[in-house]
Design a protein around this motif. Structure first.
Motif, mmCIF file in Angstrom:
data_model
loop_
_atom_site.group_PDB
_atom_site.id
_atom_site.type_symbol
_atom_site.label_atom_id
_atom_site.label_comp_id
_atom_site.label_asym_id
_atom_site.label_seq_id
_atom_site.Cartn_x
_atom_site.Cartn_y
_atom_site.Cartn_z
ATOM 1 N N ARG A 1 0.850 -1.185 0.000
ATOM 2 C CA ARG A 1 0.000 0.000 0.000
ATOM 3 C C ARG A 1 0.883 1.231 0.000
ATOM 4 O O ARG A 1 1.923 1.251 0.635
ATOM 5 C CB ARG A 1 -0.913 0.005 1.214
ATOM 6 C CG ARG A 1 -1.821 -1.221 1.209
ATOM 7 C CD ARG A 1 -2.814 -1.187 2.317
ATOM 8 N NE ARG A 1 -3.460 -2.487 2.412
ATOM 9 C CZ ARG A 1 -4.643 -2.671 2.930
ATOM 10 N NH1 ARG A 1 -5.325 -1.665 3.414
ATOM 11 N NH2 ARG A 1 -5.167 -3.874 2.998
ATOM 12 N N SER A 2 0.434 2.257 -0.706
ATOM 13 C CA SER A 2 1.211 3.486 -0.837
ATOM 14 C C SER A 2 0.504 4.640 -0.153
ATOM 15 O O SER A 2 -0.724 4.689 -0.100
ATOM 16 C CB SER A 2 1.407 3.837 -2.310
ATOM 17 O OG SER A 2 2.087 2.799 -2.958
ATOM 18 N N CYS A 3 1.299 5.580 0.317
ATOM 19 C CA CYS A 3 0.770 6.789 0.935
ATOM 20 C C CYS A 3 0.053 7.627 -0.125
ATOM 21 O O CYS A 3 0.624 7.892 -1.188
ATOM 22 C CB CYS A 3 1.910 7.593 1.553
ATOM 23 S SG CYS A 3 1.391 9.168 2.256
ATOM 24 N N PRO A 4 -1.178 8.058 0.153
ATOM 25 C CA PRO A 4 -1.883 8.897 -0.813
ATOM 26 C C PRO A 4 -1.280 10.297 -0.961
ATOM 27 O O PRO A 4 -1.550 10.984 -1.939
ATOM 28 C CB PRO A 4 -3.308 8.981 -0.258
ATOM 29 C CG PRO A 4 -3.235 8.529 1.145
ATOM 30 C CD PRO A 4 -1.993 7.706 1.300
ATOM 31 N N ARG A 5 -0.418 10.702 -0.010
ATOM 32 C CA ARG A 5 0.191 12.034 -0.075
ATOM 33 C C ARG A 5 1.491 12.034 -0.865
ATOM 34 O O ARG A 5 1.744 12.941 -1.648
ATOM 35 C CB ARG A 5 0.451 12.565 1.333
ATOM 36 C CG ARG A 5 -0.841 12.723 2.131
ATOM 37 C CD ARG A 5 -0.550 13.147 3.525
ATOM 38 N NE ARG A 5 -0.461 14.605 3.548
ATOM 39 C CZ ARG A 5 0.019 15.286 4.550
ATOM 40 N NH1 ARG A 5 0.482 14.680 5.616
ATOM 41 N NH2 ARG A 5 0.051 16.584 4.506
ATOM 42 N N CYS A 6 2.368 11.018 -0.605
ATOM 43 C CA CYS A 6 3.711 11.048 -1.211
ATOM 44 C C CYS A 6 4.034 9.812 -2.041
ATOM 45 O O CYS A 6 5.105 9.750 -2.644
ATOM 46 C CB CYS A 6 4.772 11.212 -0.118
ATOM 47 S SG CYS A 6 4.987 9.739 0.915
ATOM 48 N N ALA A 7 3.168 8.811 -2.039
ATOM 49 C CA ALA A 7 3.325 7.564 -2.791
ATOM 50 C C ALA A 7 4.409 6.631 -2.249
ATOM 51 O O ALA A 7 4.704 5.612 -2.850
ATOM 52 C CB ALA A 7 3.549 7.831 -4.285
ATOM 53 N N GLU A 8 4.989 6.950 -1.081
ATOM 54 C CA GLU A 8 5.949 6.036 -0.449
ATOM 55 C C GLU A 8 5.176 4.853 0.124
ATOM 56 O O GLU A 8 3.991 4.968 0.424
ATOM 57 C CB GLU A 8 6.706 6.748 0.676
ATOM 58 C CG GLU A 8 7.705 7.771 0.198
ATOM 59 C CD GLU A 8 8.882 7.144 -0.523
ATOM 60 O OE1 GLU A 8 9.435 6.151 -0.024
ATOM 61 O OE2 GLU A 8 9.235 7.659 -1.599
ATOM 62 N N PRO A 9 5.856 3.707 0.322
ATOM 63 C CA PRO A 9 5.152 2.559 0.899
ATOM 64 C C PRO A 9 4.690 2.838 2.331
ATOM 65 O O PRO A 9 5.399 3.471 3.104
ATOM 66 C CB PRO A 9 6.215 1.444 0.904
ATOM 67 C CG PRO A 9 7.276 1.903 -0.035
ATOM 68 C CD PRO A 9 7.227 3.403 -0.054
#
Length: 111
Positions: free
Chosen positions: A29-37
Motif C-alpha cells: 500500500r502506498s501513501c496517498p500524499r507522497c506515494a511512499e510505501p
C-alpha cells in the motif's frame, strides 16, 4: 457488516491511515500524499499528532526495530515506549545485556 480495520503509517508524512485488513498475498500500500510505501502497524495503534516530532521519532525507532501494535489476548498491544528517553534507556539496556532491540523496547520495566 463492517469490515475490521487496521492502521498503516507513512513516516515521511507523519500520517496514519485506517484501512481494511490485508488479504492473503502481498500487501503493498502506498501513501496517498507522497506515494511512499505504508508500514502496517496493527489495529491497536494510536498515532501521535503530526506536530509531535519526538513522538514520530520514537515511533520510527519502534517500527524500524520490528515492533508493531497488534492486539493481544488482553485487548492491547502491551507496553510501548512513548518518549525518546524511554527508547534510549531500553536501547542502552539491549546493548549491555545483549538483548534484541525489539524485545528490550517492549519491556515495561528495566532490570
Amino acid at each position: 457488516m463492517a469490515h475490521a480495520k487496521t492502521s498503516y503509517v507513512c513516516l515521511p508524512c507523519r500520517a496514519s491511515y485506517k484501512q481494511p485488513y490485508p488479504g492473503s498475498g502481498h500487501d503493498d500500500r502506498s501513501c496517498p500524499r507522497c506515494a511512499e510505501p505504508l508500514i502496517h502497524v496493527g489495529s491497536a495503534f494510536a498515532a501521535p499528532r503530526r506536530r509531535d516530532v519526538a513522538g514520530w521519532r520514537t515511533l520510527s525507532v519502534l517500527l524500524h526495530a520490528g515492533v508493531r501494535f497488534h492486539k493481544s489476548c488482553c485487548g492491547g498491544p502491551g507496553y510501548r515506549p512513548r518518549t525518546l528517553s524511554e527508547v534510549r534507556a531500553r536501547m542502552a539496556h539491549a546493548r549491555t545485556a545483549g538483548e534484541p532491540f525489539a524485545q528490550a523496547l517492549v519491556r515495561r520495566e528495566l532490570p
